[in-house]
Design a protein around this motif. Structure first.
Motif, PDB file in Angstrom:
ATOM      1  N   THR A  57      42.963  37.885  47.485  1.00 34.38           N
ATOM      2  CA  THR A  57      44.151  38.045  46.960  1.00 34.38           C
ATOM      3  C   THR A  57      44.011  38.409  45.244  1.00 34.38           C
ATOM      4  O   THR A  57      44.775  38.664  44.780  1.00 34.38           O
ATOM      5  N   LYS A  58      43.031  37.492  44.728  1.00 35.07           N
ATOM      6  CA  LYS A  58      42.870  37.778  43.355  1.00 35.07           C
ATOM      7  C   LYS A  58      42.502  39.161  42.961  1.00 35.07           C
ATOM      8  O   LYS A  58      42.915  39.853  42.054  1.00 35.07           O
ATOM      9  N   LEU A  59      41.719  39.846  43.940  1.00 40.06           N
ATOM     10  CA  LEU A  59      41.307  41.359  43.686  1.00 40.06           C
ATOM     11  C   LEU A  59      42.671  42.143  43.839  1.00 40.06           C
ATOM     12  O   LEU A  59      42.813  42.981  42.993  1.00 40.06           O
ATOM     13  N   VAL A  60      43.484  41.799  44.943  1.00 40.36           N
ATOM     14  CA  VAL A  60      44.811  42.505  44.856  1.00 40.36           C
ATOM     15  C   VAL A  60      45.548  42.330  43.513  1.00 40.36           C
ATOM     16  O   VAL A  60      46.196  43.544  43.076  1.00 40.36           O
ATOM     17  N   GLU A  61      45.758  41.279  43.262  1.00 36.54           N
ATOM     18  CA  GLU A  61      46.534  40.951  42.048  1.00 36.54           C
ATOM     19  C   GLU A  61      46.173  41.470  40.846  1.00 36.54           C
ATOM     20  O   GLU A  61      46.741  41.927  40.082  1.00 36.54           O
ATOM     21  N   LEU A  62      44.992  41.860  40.676  1.00 36.84           N
ATOM     22  CA  LEU A  62      44.047  42.090  39.462  1.00 36.84           C
ATOM     23  C   LEU A  62      43.915  43.816  39.608  1.00 36.84           C
ATOM     24  O   LEU A  62      43.272  44.240  38.627  1.00 36.84           O
ATOM     25  N   HIS A  63      44.166  44.644  40.768  1.00 35.57           N
ATOM     26  CA  HIS A  63      43.855  45.680  40.732  1.00 35.57           C
ATOM     27  C   HIS A  63      44.172  46.716  39.817  1.00 35.57           C
ATOM     28  O   HIS A  63      43.833  47.703  39.546  1.00 35.57           O
ATOM     29  N   LEU A  64      45.461  46.393  39.103  1.00 33.03           N
ATOM     30  CA  LEU A  64      46.209  47.345  38.061  1.00 33.03           C
ATOM     31  C   LEU A  64      45.884  46.963  36.841  1.00 33.03           C
ATOM     32  O   LEU A  64      46.060  47.925  35.909  1.00 33.03           O
ATOM     33  N   ARG A  65      45.163  45.746  36.536  1.00 37.32           N
ATOM     34  CA  ARG A  65      44.936  45.447  35.284  1.00 37.32           C
ATOM     35  C   ARG A  65      44.153  46.524  34.350  1.00 37.32           C
ATOM     36  O   ARG A  65      44.550  46.592  33.146  1.00 37.32           O
ATOM     37  N   PHE A  66      43.169  47.068  34.859  1.00 43.96           N
ATOM     38  CA  PHE A  66      42.527  48.057  33.864  1.00 43.96           C
ATOM     39  C   PHE A  66      43.295  49.171  33.476  1.00 43.96           C
ATOM     40  O   PHE A  66      42.919  49.690  32.440  1.00 43.96           O
ATOM     41  N   HIS A  67      44.371  49.386  34.040  1.00 42.72           N
ATOM     42  CA  HIS A  67      45.162  50.834  33.860  1.00 42.72           C
ATOM     43  C   HIS A  67      46.009  50.337  32.226  1.00 42.72           C
ATOM     44  O   HIS A  67      46.606  51.198  31.763  1.00 42.72           O
ATOM     45  N   GLY A  68      45.914  49.140  31.867  1.00 43.16           N
ATOM     46  CA  GLY A  68      46.533  48.733  30.630  1.00 43.16           C
ATOM     47  C   GLY A  68      45.593  48.899  29.706  1.00 43.16           C
ATOM     48  O   GLY A  68      45.738  48.773  28.509  1.00 43.16           O
ATOM     49  N   TYR A  69      44.450  49.491  29.930  1.00 43.23           N
ATOM     50  CA  TYR A  69      43.157  49.596  28.930  1.00 43.23           C
ATOM     51  C   TYR A  69      43.288  50.829  28.326  1.00 43.23           C
ATOM     52  O   TYR A  69      42.801  51.115  26.995  1.00 43.23           O
ATOM     53  N   GLY A  70      44.039  51.750  28.811  1.00 43.40           N
ATOM     54  CA  GLY A  70      44.469  53.004  28.140  1.00 43.40           C
ATOM     55  C   GLY A  70      43.146  54.134  27.857  1.00 43.40           C
ATOM     56  O   GLY A  70      42.351  54.341  28.810  1.00 43.40           O
ATOM     57  N   THR A  71      42.815  54.249  26.706  1.00 41.44           N
ATOM     58  CA  THR A  71      41.387  54.917  26.553  1.00 41.44           C
ATOM     59  C   THR A  71      40.642  53.870  25.601  1.00 41.44           C
ATOM     60  O   THR A  71      39.787  54.539  25.038  1.00 41.44           O
TER      61      THR A  71
END
Length: 501
Positions: free
Chosen positions: A358-372
């Motif tokens: 569940t931690k992985l599912v919850e965090l799987h989008l976090r990287f996409h806030g990294y931008g470039t």
């Protein structure tokens, strides 16, 4: 991603190759099967190597865990195995099974039996049989209904298992309806063997699975869970999962998967979430070697695979259509984590497995806030802190989640994540990111502020942790000064109520 050629049907095996493979494997395990066969024969009983070990021998696969069937009753098998092995156990006695170990070999010997389910029962009614033929007739599939009599090494194949194995097809010894009525879990085993062995499933078997899918409801959650884990950890789980969905079995054991087949129309276009999910799973499997450095993770890794399978299960509940024809799935990560936790608890997974997935599912989008690469060091530290001991698996899931066919976009995402991992590695070397904690502990906080144990200490500790995440490591002197300044400004006071209108 897996090579498309991997999904092509394998060529039939030649019977001569099967014969050569089984002869070689029987010679390898001869010290066990011949010795044990002689021991049972001398005691007046029949013994045969049976099931998976026979099938795997014909496929040229090796195993030191061997299954046998016998005319001996459990107490008689126990006496023989006590004298033969270095150790023995009887945890399976209720099902007629006695186990033993001798050196590197592990054996289980089960009395000839037949078992069937009462229509409303979750547990098989075990009855002992009197013949090898009867025992083989009750087994799940013909490729598992072969035996080798011992000590003479005679192959017994009353249901054409050798031919089915050569043609890589799964059939049942009797009618599939009777087989699945006796034990509905066999329907899930069909999917598992399709994934493990790369075999096709006979049309009659698929038809029976579809018609009888609801009967899986009488099987305990634990047995369903164990079969699902074996399927997901198979070399190529996609065909098995697809079979569960196509036959309707998934509606009963993992309904979140078929729910990903979202309806689409010409006005609102979005990626096929179901197909995307299975592709992410395949790509996560390809990335598993990245986890090899973790001593506590072994391949195949169920946690990373199941997280890949469940990462988008929040999308059906969060899908929204916008006026310009686009589709959004806002907060599907958070919703998906809640759905995943509920499903895993229903399947009786351990708390550690539930928390990890569940931690992985919850965090799987976090990287996409990294931008470039715009994240501050503070944001990188928080990414590591929130991932905790699942960071390496999060790397795998995030990379696997890129399924775009746009090569330029895929390369850009890969380079961006390479950059994030490089920053994590740099900060880890400088700051011991794996064990981020405040620069002052609880005792120091109480001494500096002149307070005793209580809520204020916890509040100060959390504030110092946020300071540590924002600024990186601080000296004791700087942390002490910052703490005093925060305290003097009322940092430990209860928050003021909101202003009244």
């Amino acid at each position: 991603m897996s090579d498309p050629a991997d999904s092509q049907p394998a060529a039939p095996l030649r019977l001569v190759d099967v014969q050569v493979a089984v002869a070689a494997e029987l010679d390898r395990i001869g010290e066990v099967i011949d010795d044990l066969g002689a021991a049972f024969t001398e005691a007046g009983h029949e013994l045969a190597l049976v099931g998976g070990p026979v099938r795997d021998a014909m496929l040229g696969r090796r195993s030191n865990d061997l299954d046998f069937t016998t005319s001996a009753r459990p107490e008689q098998s126990e006496r023989i195995l006590r004298a033969w092995g270095d150790a023995w156990w009887d945890m399976g006695r209720a099902f007629g099974t006695i186990g033993a170990r001798k050196g590197e070999w592990v054996v289980e010997v089960t009395t000839y039996r037949s078992e069937a389910y009462d229509p409303d029962s979750r547990k098989p009614e075990v009855e002992y049989g009197d013949s090898l033929a009867g025992d083989l007739g009750r087994r799940d599939f013909t490729v598992n209904a072969m035996a080798i009599r011992l000590p003479g090494r005679e192959i017994v194949d009353p249901h054409g298992g050798v031919l089915d194995l050569a043609h890589r097809v799964l059939r049942t010894p009797g009618t599939p309806e009777q087989s699945f009525s006796d034990d509905p879990l066999r329907m899930m085993r069909a999917a598992r063997f399709a994934a493990q062995l790369g075999f096709d499933v006979d049309e009659d078997v698929v038809r029976a699975m579809t018609e009888m899918a609801g009967r899986i409801e009488i099987i305990s959650a634990e047995r369903v869970r164990d079969e699902l884990v074996k399927l997901i950890c198979a070399p190529t789980p996609r065909p098995g999962l697809a079979l569960l969905v196509d036959t309707g079995l998934a509606d009963h054991v993992l309904p979140e998967l078929p729910a990903l087949k979202l309806e689409r129309d010409e006005h609102h276009r979005h990626k096929d979430v179901y197909d995307h999910t299975l592709t992410v799973l395949e790509q996560a499997i390809d990335l598993e070697p990245r986890l090899a450095e973790r001593a506590d993770i072994t391949a195949p890794d169920f946690v990373s695979r199941f997280a890949a399978l469940m990462h988008d299960v929040g999308k059906p509940r969060t899908r929204k259509f916008t006026g310009d024809g686009t589709v959004t799935f806002h907060h599907h990560d958070v919703v998906g984590a809640k759905i995943t936790r509920k499903r895993m608890r229903a399947l009786k997974f351990s708390n550690d497995e539930v928390d990890a997935v569940t931690k992985l599912v919850e965090l799987h989008l976090r990287f996409h806030g990294y931008g470039t690469g715009e994240w501050t060091d503070s944001a990188v530290r928080r990414y590591v802190r929130d991932a905790g001991d699942q960071l390496e698996r999060l790397h795998v899931l995030t990379r696997a989640d890129c399924t775009t066919r746009n090569k330029r976009k895929a390369d850009r995402l890969r380079r961006t994540y390479d950059d994030l991992e490089a920053r994590i590695e740099r900060l880890a070397g400088e700051e011991e990111l794996a064990a981020i904690r405040p620069d002052l502990d609880g005792n120091q906080i109480m001494e500096i502020l002149g307070i005793g144990p209580g809520r204020e200490v916890g509040t100060a500790y959390k504030w110092l942790l946020e300071l540590r995440l924002d600024n990186g490591p601080m000296s004791t002197e700087d942390a002490t000064a910052a703490l005093k300044q925060w305290w003097a400004a009322g940092g430990g006071a209860a928050p003021e109520p909101p202003p009244q209108d």
